[in-house]
Design an enzyme around this catalytic site. Structure first.
Site, PDB file in Angstrom:
ATOM      1  N   PHE A   1       0.841  -1.205   0.000  1.00 32.42           N
ATOM      2  CA  PHE A   1       0.000   0.000   0.000  1.00 32.42           C
ATOM      3  C   PHE A   1       0.870   1.247   0.000  1.00 32.42           C
ATOM      4  CE2 PHE A   1      -3.649   2.664   1.533  1.00 32.42           C
ATOM      5  CZ  PHE A   1      -4.484   2.363   0.474  1.00 32.42           C
TER       6      PHE A   1
ATOM      7  N   THR B   1       3.645  -4.660  -4.425  1.00 32.39           N
ATOM      8  CA  THR B   1       4.797  -4.431  -3.542  1.00 32.39           C
ATOM      9  C   THR B   1       5.989  -4.023  -4.416  1.00 32.39           C
ATOM     10  OG1 THR B   1       5.494  -6.742  -3.630  1.00 32.39           O
ATOM     11  CG2 THR B   1       3.984  -6.138  -1.847  1.00 32.39           C
TER      12      THR B   1
ATOM     13  N   LYS C   1       7.506  -6.007 -11.188  1.00 34.04           N
ATOM     14  CA  LYS C   1       8.297  -6.624 -12.264  1.00 34.04           C
ATOM     15  C   LYS C   1       9.105  -7.827 -11.781  1.00 34.04           C
ATOM     16  CE  LYS C   1      10.107  -2.485 -12.980  1.00 34.04           C
ATOM     17  NZ  LYS C   1       9.186  -1.469 -12.483  1.00 34.04           N
TER      18      LYS C   1
ATOM     19  N   GLU D   1      -0.032  -5.679 -17.177  1.00 36.58           N
ATOM     20  CA  GLU D   1       0.162  -4.543 -18.084  1.00 36.58           C
ATOM     21  C   GLU D   1       0.962  -3.413 -17.429  1.00 36.58           C
ATOM     22  OE1 GLU D   1      -1.193  -4.202 -21.533  1.00 36.58           O
ATOM     23  OE2 GLU D   1       0.438  -2.790 -21.287  1.00 36.58           O
TER      24      GLU D   1
ATOM     25  N   VAL E   1       5.159  -2.822 -17.616  1.00 34.17           N
ATOM     26  CA  VAL E   1       5.937  -2.250 -18.719  1.00 34.17           C
ATOM     27  C   VAL E   1       5.260  -0.992 -19.234  1.00 34.17           C
ATOM     28  CG1 VAL E   1       6.973  -2.661 -20.979  1.00 34.17           C
ATOM     29  CG2 VAL E   1       6.648  -4.567 -19.393  1.00 34.17           C
TER      30      VAL E   1
ATOM     31  N   ASP F   1      16.285  -1.281 -14.773  1.00 30.19           N
ATOM     32  CA  ASP F   1      14.817  -1.233 -14.843  1.00 30.19           C
ATOM     33  C   ASP F   1      14.338  -1.507 -16.280  1.00 30.19           C
ATOM     34  OD1 ASP F   1      12.107  -0.308 -13.764  1.00 30.19           O
ATOM     35  OD2 ASP F   1      12.423   1.106 -15.408  1.00 30.19           O
TER      36      ASP F   1
ATOM     37  N   LYS G   1      12.089  -4.822 -17.762  1.00 25.43           N
ATOM     38  CA  LYS G   1      10.880  -4.678 -18.582  1.00 25.43           C
ATOM     39  C   LYS G   1      11.032  -5.423 -19.909  1.00 25.43           C
ATOM     40  CE  LYS G   1       9.579  -0.336 -16.434  1.00 25.43           C
ATOM     41  NZ  LYS G   1       9.833   1.096 -16.421  1.00 25.43           N
TER      42      LYS G   1
ATOM     43  N   GLY H   1       4.143   6.905 -12.264  1.00 23.56           N
ATOM     44  CA  GLY H   1       3.164   7.686 -11.522  1.00 23.56           C
ATOM     45  C   GLY H   1       2.094   6.766 -10.993  1.00 23.56           C
TER      46      GLY H   1
END
Lengths: 339, 163
Positions: A17, A100, A129, A153, A156, A225, A229, A322
């Site tokens: 959360f 998480t 990921k 979804e 990535v 990162d 992806k 975001g």
């Protein structure tokens, strides 16, 4: 658009959360009426858990309770009798939302959460990921065996639809390659360096101050990162069984303002580009992108060009990060399970 | 080698065949013929632009044969290095023997470094350079790029290539 008449209740848990988990609760609250009217779904949050504790209400947590948790004036309970895994297993619900933080070493705690959910008969929607980069094949097999959905979804390109675009809208096409900018932090840094002629260290500090780069920016600027992806795209779109170790990775720390200037003189920009093709090439490297190429997007935007055998090149551009953007992808994954 | 040639023909039947035969006779491969009947020269001749592949050493004999046949050769263009690309280098470019880096390409015979622009911010700092590579064909350009990559990798220089 078909208007649904009957209303189906979908109970979900949100595991993790932080920003994204809070974003999911927020979009469900904001869109409650529309989701009911257009899709015939009543999404109820029956459990929330993270490292700080747990909050459960089998009839659905109230909006006030959730808002309180988001604002921080109400706290998750520390419960000796219930962990996040117990919540997933024992509280009745249909969809577990795993948000998480990403851990690319062993995928935990997300991996255990996802396995527990599938094994106890829940669908899973995740933005995490780690588990997918570490154990993609195993997780997909488990979901198939249990006849449950595992959707991701949000992993990535944030809000930018790419996995469902390829799987649904471009069905029937052979996908030749996917090339793009999948990390908004690197894009921001390179864009600012090019525009202002400032050195890397300077722009990185600036990005940290305004919250675009993390205090430890290594995962972003070293290309890790983006590589993770790519692994998810390789496995989900190209049916590979790749892990992070299969990706050739070079980050952006060595890029100089002079190099950006020289690129500009030659009609290019420099971008950190992730590439995956069906021959199994997986690469994250700074590349020269022609200034008039659709991949030349600035700021924190993400972009991907999908090369297909029938439709030619398709390019999608969108916000890569975001909480609300990630929640957008998670919400559409939840809805798509029931369409 | 690819050769482009502007010729002028008399405005009587059979002249185009007359002009193309010598190219084929000497083993050339005609890639394009632009026959502009509606654009006569002031002397009433018809301009034709040819592009063909031919061994360089046979070019003089083709030109000789064309002249014998009354075909006027106006211009001959040899474009040896057709394909080119820009790459960037970042690192200690000059101090890691830039001459050797360039030579690794130039000595191939099928590719050359035709442009080099270096920015050197300070002695100890890394410099940045843009390098323009040209080669006789696409395949050769790709090979030249691989050679350059190997050369600079050994020197710890970062190479940035176009997508």
């Amino acid at each position: 658009m078909r208007i649904k008449t009957g209303i189906k209740t979908v109970r979900i848990s949100i595991i993790g959360f932080g920003n994204v988990g809070g974003g999911v609760a927020e979009v469900i609250r904001r869109k409650r009426e529309e989701i009911a009217r257009r899709y015939g779904l009543n999404i109820k949050i029956v459990g929330i858990a993270d490292l700080r504790g747990i909050s459960v209400d089998e009839n659905g947590l109230s909006e006030e309770a959730i808002m309180g948790l988001r604002r921080g004036d109400k706290k998750l309970e520390k419960r000796a009798d219930m962990t996040s895994v117990d919540l997933i297993k024992e509280v009745e619900h249909e969809v577990m939302v795993e948000v998480t933080p990403t851990n690319i070493e062993d995928g935990e705690p997300g991996l255990t959460h996802i396995i527990t959910a599938l094994e106890s008969g829940k669908h899973v929607v995740t933005s995490n990921k780690g588990p997918l980069a570490v154990e993609y094949k195993k997780l997909m097999e488990r979901a198939a065996k249990r006849e449950k959905e595992l959707r991701f979804e949000a992993t990535v390109g944030g809000a930018m639809p790419i996995i469902s675009l390829v799987r649904k809208n471009l069905a029937g096409n052979g996908i030749l390659s996917i090339t793009g900018i999948l990390n908004g932090t690197c894009n921001y840094i390179l864009t600012r360096m090019a525009e202002e002629g400032l050195p890397y260290e300077h722009v990185l500090k600036e990005a940290q101050e305004i919250g675009i780069a993390e205090a430890d920016p290594s995962k972003d600027v070293e290309g890790i990162d983006t590589a993770v992806k790519l692994v998810i795209l390789a496995n989900s779109v190209f049916d590979m069984n790749a892990t992070y170790k299969d990706v050739e990775v070079t980050g952006i720390a060595e890029i100089t303002p002079d190099a950006l200037k020289l690129a500009d003189d030659a009609g290019y920009v420099i971008k950190l580009i992730g590439e995956v093709d069906r021959e199994g090439c997986l690469k994250v490297t700074p590349r020269l992108v022609p200034q008039d190429d659709p991949l030349n997007v600035g700021g924190t935007m993400n972009v991907a060009t999908i090369k297909t055998d029938l439709a030619g090149d398709i390019t999608v551009i969108g916000k890569g990060a975001g909480p609300i953007e990630a929640a957008s992808a998670i919400l559409s994954d939840i809805i798509s399970i029931y369409r | 080698m690819e050769i482009s040639m502007d010729i002028e023909l008399q405005d009587i039947p059979g002249q185009l065949v007359l002009a193309l035969e010598p190219v084929s006779d000497f083993g050339g491969n005609i890639l394009s013929v632009l026959h502009q009947r509606d654009k006569k020269t002031p002397s009433g001749r018809i301009p034709v632009q040819l592009v063909f592949e031919l061994e360089e050493k046979r070019l003089d004999r083709v030109v000789e044969r064309l002249k014998e046949r009354g075909v006027k050769v106006v211009r001959i263009g040899k474009e040896r290095l057709k394909e080119s690309m820009v790459v960037l280098l970042i690192g200690h470019i000059v101090h890691s023997d830039v001459r050797d880096t360039i030579d690794s390409i130039d000595r191939t015979g099928f590719a050359e470094v035709v442009g080099l622009s270096v920015s050197m911010p300070g002695v100890a700092k890394k410099s940045s350079a843009s390098v323009t590579l040209s080669a006789i064909g696409k395949k050769e350009l790709e090979e030249a790029l691989q050679i350059l990559k190997r050369t600079v990798n050994k020197k710890g220089i970062l190479i940035i290539t176009p997508i």
